[in-house]
Enzyme design. Structure first.
Site, short mmCIF file in Angstrom:
data_model
loop_
_atom_site.label_atom_id
_atom_site.label_comp_id
_atom_site.label_asym_id
_atom_site.label_seq_id
_atom_site.Cartn_x
_atom_site.Cartn_y
_atom_site.Cartn_z
N ASP A 243 0.83 -1.20 0.00
CA ASP A 243 0.00 0.00 0.00
C ASP A 243 0.87 1.25 0.00
OD1 ASP A 243 -2.02 1.82 0.40
OD2 ASP A 243 -2.89 0.81 2.13
N HIS A 340 -9.10 -0.97 -8.47
CA HIS A 340 -8.82 0.23 -7.67
C HIS A 340 -7.57 0.96 -8.15
CE1 HIS A 340 -8.75 2.74 -4.09
NE2 HIS A 340 -7.48 2.42 -3.92
#
Length: 432
Positions: A243, A340
């Site tokens: 991330d 995403h």
């Protein structure tokens, strides 16, 4: 613009991860953007940008024994806690000014807070009534950052100094916001690589508030400790995904213009925000039980990246550019159209970019056995209408990740530039 990130005596140096974005889109009407964002039926809204990227790790591995000695400087061009690397422990807290408190009381409070922050970040006691919680610890990369909410300016009679960039965020149709845990007159971000050091700072800030302000809401977060892995790597979130791969980097020539308000703000923008930034804060609950029922391949299709190493599904390594046009043998896009990572790309959003610097959170187990866990999303940008809002508009139309997360609180804060020696944060606003 050249890199002008905050100078600091911190070892090792931490920088956010690489960003491949194009320059931010210019010439957009603020009112038109807000109106469009609120009226287009933003189904998946803030979901994607909030979970998609985080700040990167240190460039060099940090032995655990060195963590306590790392120090970030309080005084500087920008406030601390923006370009510094992710810390192991964090606290976010919002305050409302007490009834009858105004500009004078706010100035005295920011003066107290700034002095306390300076002392604690240097590893010194907070004052005569120090609790000794962190007596045996060093600075541990402690950072304390201060910001002002939209309501602060009416409370202090400074409405004419309120930036237009602080206009309330549009409502997104995916929001499930608790108003009692959103917004606030004042906002404080605390981060450190030691939990006791972070708590010590939180307690000192709360005590310093005295009768001038009361806590509106407070949230606790964490990240992996520096030195916990065999080699430096991008952080993982509670979904297990790497991330932060495409976060902007201070080494990029346009980093400052994307993240910080220029030294000479545009006409109509207040001079006191020079070298400051705007923080969007979102508490995003991850629906982990639903997420963990997916196969690894299904999770990768939702994100658009491999879970093991963060590489795009189109191939290569973590930092290899994503090939949005690549197809498989059946002619299907390798990176799904609603993935995403595809939707949040700056080059898919008019160049919109923001510096994500979040903390994970876990606040226990609900009575039905569901974990109350997720991400305390904090992103930084020179203008939310050219950073956060455009991405959320795009995500609202079909981000695959949205069904696995829920936005539960939100805030937008103007974070002024750093304080010079002998000054306190916000002095140009409160005494200008």
């Amino acid at each position: 613009m050249p890199d002008q990130s905050l100078p600091k005596a911190r070892t090792p140096k931490a920088t956010p991860a690489e960003n491949e974005a194009a320059p931010a889109h210019e010439g957009l009407s603020r009112r038109r953007l807000l109106g469009t964002a609120g009226a287009t039926g933003l189904v998946l809204g803030t979901a994607g940008a909030a979970v998609g990227y985080a700040a990167a790790p240190s460039e060099a591995a940090a032995p655990l024994t060195s963590l306590g000695t790392d120090q970030v400087m309080f005084h500087g061009k920008h406030q601390p806690g923006i370009t510094d690397g992710l810390q192991a422990r964090g606290h976010l807290v919002a305050f409302d000014l007490a009834a009858g408190a105004g500009r004078k009381e706010a100035a005295a409070l920011l003066r107290r807070w700034s002095e306390t922050a300076r002392r604690l970040m240097a590893g010194e006691p907070g004052g005569q009534d120090d609790t000794d919680v962190a007596r045996d610890a060093g600075p541990s990369s402690l950072t304390i950052t201060f910001g002002f909410g939209h309501s602060f300016f009416a409370r202090t009679g400074l409405e004419k100094q309120r930036p237009t960039a602080l206009d309330p965020l549009p409502e997104f149709s995916s929001d499930h916001l608790d108003k009692n845990r959103s917004n606030g007159d004042l906002w404080v971000q605390i981060g450190a690589n030691d939990a006791l050091v972070a708590f010590h700072a939180l307690r000192a800030i709360q005590k310093d508030a005295g009768r001038a302000a009361r806590v509106r809401w407070q949230m606790n977060g964490f990240n992996r400790s520096p030195g916990a892995t065999s080699h430096p790597m991008t952080a993982r979130n509670l979904m297990g995904q790497i991330d932060g791969t495409r976060n902007p980097k201070p080494t990029q020539p346009d980093f400052d213009q994307r993240i910080f308000v220029p030294e000479n703000p545009e006409k109509g923008e207040p001079a006191w925000m020079a070298n400051g930034s705007y923080a969007v804060v979102r508490r995003i609950r991850m629906l982990l039980d639903d997420w963990e029922q997916l196969s690894v391949r299904a999770q990768e299709d939702v994100i658009g990246r491999r879970k093991s190493d963060g590489a795009a599904l189109s191939g290569g390594t973590e930092t290899t550019a994503m090939d949005l046009e690549k197809t498989d043998a059946k002619g299907n896009l390798v990176v799904p159209i609603n993935a995403h990572a595809r939707i949040t790309r700056p080059d898919q959003n008019g160049g919109a970019a923001m510096l994500r610097r979040p903390f994970s959170f876990h606040d226990g187990i609900d009575t039905d056995g569901v974990p109350d866990a997720g991400l305390l999303f904090v992103c930084w940008q020179a203008d939310p209408l050219r950073g956060f809002v455009p991405v959320q508009r795009k995500l609202d139309r079909g981000d695959a990740l949205s069904q696995f997360i829920r936005h539960e609180s939100s805030g937008l804060f103007a974070v002024p530039g750093g304080a010079a020696k002998g000054e306190y944060v916000g002095q140009k606003l409160l005494e200008g």
